[in-house]
Design a protein around this motif. Structure first.
Motif, mmCIF file in Angstrom:
data_model
loop_
_atom_site.group_PDB
_atom_site.id
_atom_site.type_symbol
_atom_site.label_atom_id
_atom_site.label_comp_id
_atom_site.label_asym_id
_atom_site.label_seq_id
_atom_site.Cartn_x
_atom_site.Cartn_y
_atom_site.Cartn_z
ATOM 1 N N ILE A 172 -41.615 7.099 -0.640
ATOM 2 C CA ILE A 172 -42.031 8.421 -1.124
ATOM 3 C C ILE A 172 -43.480 8.470 -1.598
ATOM 4 O O ILE A 172 -44.171 9.458 -1.315
ATOM 5 C CB ILE A 172 -41.025 8.949 -2.171
ATOM 6 C CG1 ILE A 172 -39.670 9.195 -1.483
ATOM 7 C CG2 ILE A 172 -41.538 10.210 -2.837
ATOM 8 C CD1 ILE A 172 -38.533 9.554 -2.409
ATOM 9 N N PRO A 173 -44.016 7.445 -2.271
ATOM 10 C CA PRO A 173 -45.433 7.538 -2.668
ATOM 11 C C PRO A 173 -46.385 7.744 -1.481
ATOM 12 O O PRO A 173 -47.359 8.500 -1.588
ATOM 13 C CB PRO A 173 -45.694 6.214 -3.383
ATOM 14 C CG PRO A 173 -44.352 5.865 -3.962
ATOM 15 C CD PRO A 173 -43.368 6.277 -2.885
ATOM 16 N N TYR A 215 -41.057 19.560 4.788
ATOM 17 C CA TYR A 215 -39.616 19.715 4.588
ATOM 18 C C TYR A 215 -38.834 18.760 5.493
ATOM 19 O O TYR A 215 -37.725 18.346 5.158
ATOM 20 C CB TYR A 215 -39.176 21.156 4.805
ATOM 21 C CG TYR A 215 -39.718 22.123 3.773
ATOM 22 C CD1 TYR A 215 -39.976 21.727 2.457
ATOM 23 C CD2 TYR A 215 -39.985 23.442 4.110
ATOM 24 C CE1 TYR A 215 -40.462 22.611 1.521
ATOM 25 C CE2 TYR A 215 -40.473 24.344 3.174
ATOM 26 C CZ TYR A 215 -40.708 23.922 1.887
ATOM 27 O OH TYR A 215 -41.197 24.811 0.951
ATOM 28 N N GLY A 216 -39.418 18.415 6.641
ATOM 29 C CA GLY A 216 -38.783 17.434 7.522
ATOM 30 C C GLY A 216 -38.645 16.091 6.832
ATOM 31 O O GLY A 216 -37.623 15.415 6.952
ATOM 32 N N PHE A 217 -39.691 15.688 6.093
ATOM 33 C CA PHE A 217 -39.614 14.431 5.346
ATOM 34 C C PHE A 217 -38.522 14.512 4.280
ATOM 35 O O PHE A 217 -37.731 13.572 4.134
ATOM 36 C CB PHE A 217 -40.964 14.090 4.696
ATOM 37 C CG PHE A 217 -40.926 12.800 3.936
ATOM 38 C CD1 PHE A 217 -41.109 11.590 4.587
ATOM 39 C CD2 PHE A 217 -40.676 12.781 2.570
ATOM 40 C CE1 PHE A 217 -41.056 10.386 3.886
ATOM 41 C CE2 PHE A 217 -40.612 11.591 1.861
ATOM 42 C CZ PHE A 217 -40.806 10.390 2.525
ATOM 43 N N VAL A 218 -38.485 15.611 3.548
ATOM 44 C CA VAL A 218 -37.460 15.779 2.510
ATOM 45 C C VAL A 218 -36.066 15.693 3.139
ATOM 46 O O VAL A 218 -35.183 14.998 2.625
ATOM 47 C CB VAL A 218 -37.650 17.109 1.748
ATOM 48 C CG1 VAL A 218 -36.469 17.387 0.823
ATOM 49 C CG2 VAL A 218 -38.956 17.086 0.953
ATOM 50 N N ALA A 219 -35.881 16.360 4.271
ATOM 51 C CA ALA A 219 -34.579 16.331 4.947
ATOM 52 C C ALA A 219 -34.242 14.917 5.424
ATOM 53 O O ALA A 219 -33.090 14.475 5.307
ATOM 54 C CB ALA A 219 -34.575 17.307 6.120
ATOM 55 N N ALA A 220 -35.232 14.204 5.940
ATOM 56 C CA ALA A 220 -35.001 12.832 6.400
ATOM 57 C C ALA A 220 -34.601 11.928 5.240
ATOM 58 O O ALA A 220 -33.704 11.089 5.372
ATOM 59 C CB ALA A 220 -36.249 12.285 7.100
ATOM 60 N N ARG A 221 -35.250 12.085 4.084
ATOM 61 C CA ARG A 221 -34.906 11.268 2.910
ATOM 62 C C ARG A 221 -33.508 11.633 2.402
ATOM 63 O O ARG A 221 -32.755 10.753 1.967
ATOM 64 C CB ARG A 221 -35.944 11.430 1.792
ATOM 65 C CG ARG A 221 -37.293 10.832 2.076
ATOM 66 C CD ARG A 221 -37.270 9.402 2.561
ATOM 67 N NE ARG A 221 -36.650 8.480 1.629
ATOM 68 C CZ ARG A 221 -36.376 7.213 1.886
ATOM 69 N NH1 ARG A 221 -36.657 6.690 3.049
ATOM 70 N NH2 ARG A 221 -35.808 6.455 0.976
ATOM 71 N N MET A 236 -39.138 15.325 -4.169
ATOM 72 C CA MET A 236 -39.147 13.868 -4.046
ATOM 73 C C MET A 236 -39.298 13.185 -5.403
ATOM 74 O O MET A 236 -38.756 12.103 -5.611
ATOM 75 C CB MET A 236 -40.233 13.420 -3.066
ATOM 76 C CG MET A 236 -39.954 13.824 -1.617
ATOM 77 S SD MET A 236 -38.469 13.045 -0.888
ATOM 78 C CE MET A 236 -37.154 14.174 -1.349
ATOM 79 N N VAL A 237 -40.003 13.812 -6.345
ATOM 80 C CA VAL A 237 -40.037 13.284 -7.716
ATOM 81 C C VAL A 237 -38.627 13.292 -8.291
ATOM 82 O O VAL A 237 -38.163 12.301 -8.869
ATOM 83 C CB VAL A 237 -40.993 14.108 -8.612
ATOM 84 C CG1 VAL A 237 -40.817 13.729 -10.080
ATOM 85 C CG2 VAL A 237 -42.442 13.926 -8.181
ATOM 86 N N GLY A 287 -49.165 13.559 2.440
ATOM 87 C CA GLY A 287 -48.895 14.998 2.417
ATOM 88 C C GLY A 287 -50.038 15.791 1.814
ATOM 89 O O GLY A 287 -50.435 16.836 2.336
ATOM 90 N N LEU A 288 -50.598 15.297 0.728
ATOM 91 C CA LEU A 288 -51.722 15.998 0.094
ATOM 92 C C LEU A 288 -52.951 15.953 0.996
ATOM 93 O O LEU A 288 -53.639 16.973 1.158
ATOM 94 C CB LEU A 288 -52.028 15.393 -1.274
ATOM 95 C CG LEU A 288 -53.073 16.132 -2.097
ATOM 96 C CD1 LEU A 288 -52.685 17.587 -2.330
ATOM 97 C CD2 LEU A 288 -53.295 15.418 -3.424
ATOM 98 N N LEU A 289 -53.231 14.807 1.595
ATOM 99 C CA LEU A 289 -54.357 14.716 2.532
ATOM 100 C C LEU A 289 -54.157 15.667 3.708
ATOM 101 O O LEU A 289 -55.100 16.316 4.168
ATOM 102 C CB LEU A 289 -54.520 13.281 3.039
ATOM 103 C CG LEU A 289 -54.885 12.245 1.985
ATOM 104 C CD1 LEU A 289 -54.860 10.846 2.590
ATOM 105 C CD2 LEU A 289 -56.221 12.552 1.342
#
Length: 153
Positions: free
Chosen positions: A81-82, A106-112, A19-20, A88-90
């Protein structure tokens, strides 16, 4: 444990790093589009003569959809993303199962990624909104999960 011997944290590191790269890459895409089209500049000082703009013109400040579409995608990333990084860390700190962490992160990454493709290819708002909603629900779930675990602890 927050080190790379923990596969859940490793999953987070991979997803967060992707995401970065997405945010930074989108910024560079906007710059590329401005330079390629010689338009869509954002600030009045951008139309001063210089090495990169040898023939400045006031109309270079007019909205150019080719450039502005990339700028809107970048802004959307910066709005979404922030929250993922924090939630995600929490979430990782709560020690979820590896499978759940992989599905969420990975679901978030795929959605983005799907949101990016939908935006870049000018799909309908409903298509973009579907991928936004998936990513948003993932972030909400991770934050709520962390909150519930913390309150129960």
């Amino acid at each position: 444990m927050l080190d790379l011997t923990n596969p859940v944290f490793e999953t987070y590191v991979i997803a967060a790093a992707l995401m970065v790269l997405k945010i930074m890459g989108q910024g560079w895409m906007t710059v590329y589009r401005m330079m390629k089209s010689n338009s869509g500049l954002a600030s009045p000082e951008d139309v001063q003569k210089g090495i990169l703009n040898t023939d400045p013109r006031p109309e270079q400040l007019e909205v150019n959809d080719y450039v502005d579409r990339s700028r809107r995608m970048h802004r959307n990333d910066l709005e979404n993303i922030p929250g993922f990084w924090i939630a995600g860390l929490l979430f990782v700190v709560t020690d979820p199962s590896l499978l759940l962490a992989q599905v969420m992160l990975y679901g978030f990454v795929a959605a983005r990624l799907a949101h990016f493709i939908a935006y870049a290819t000018k799909q309908t708002h409903e298509v973009r909104a579907t991928f936004y909603t998936i990513g948003s629900l993932i972030v909400i779930y991770m934050a709520a999960h962390a909150l519930v675990v913390a309150l129960a602890g």
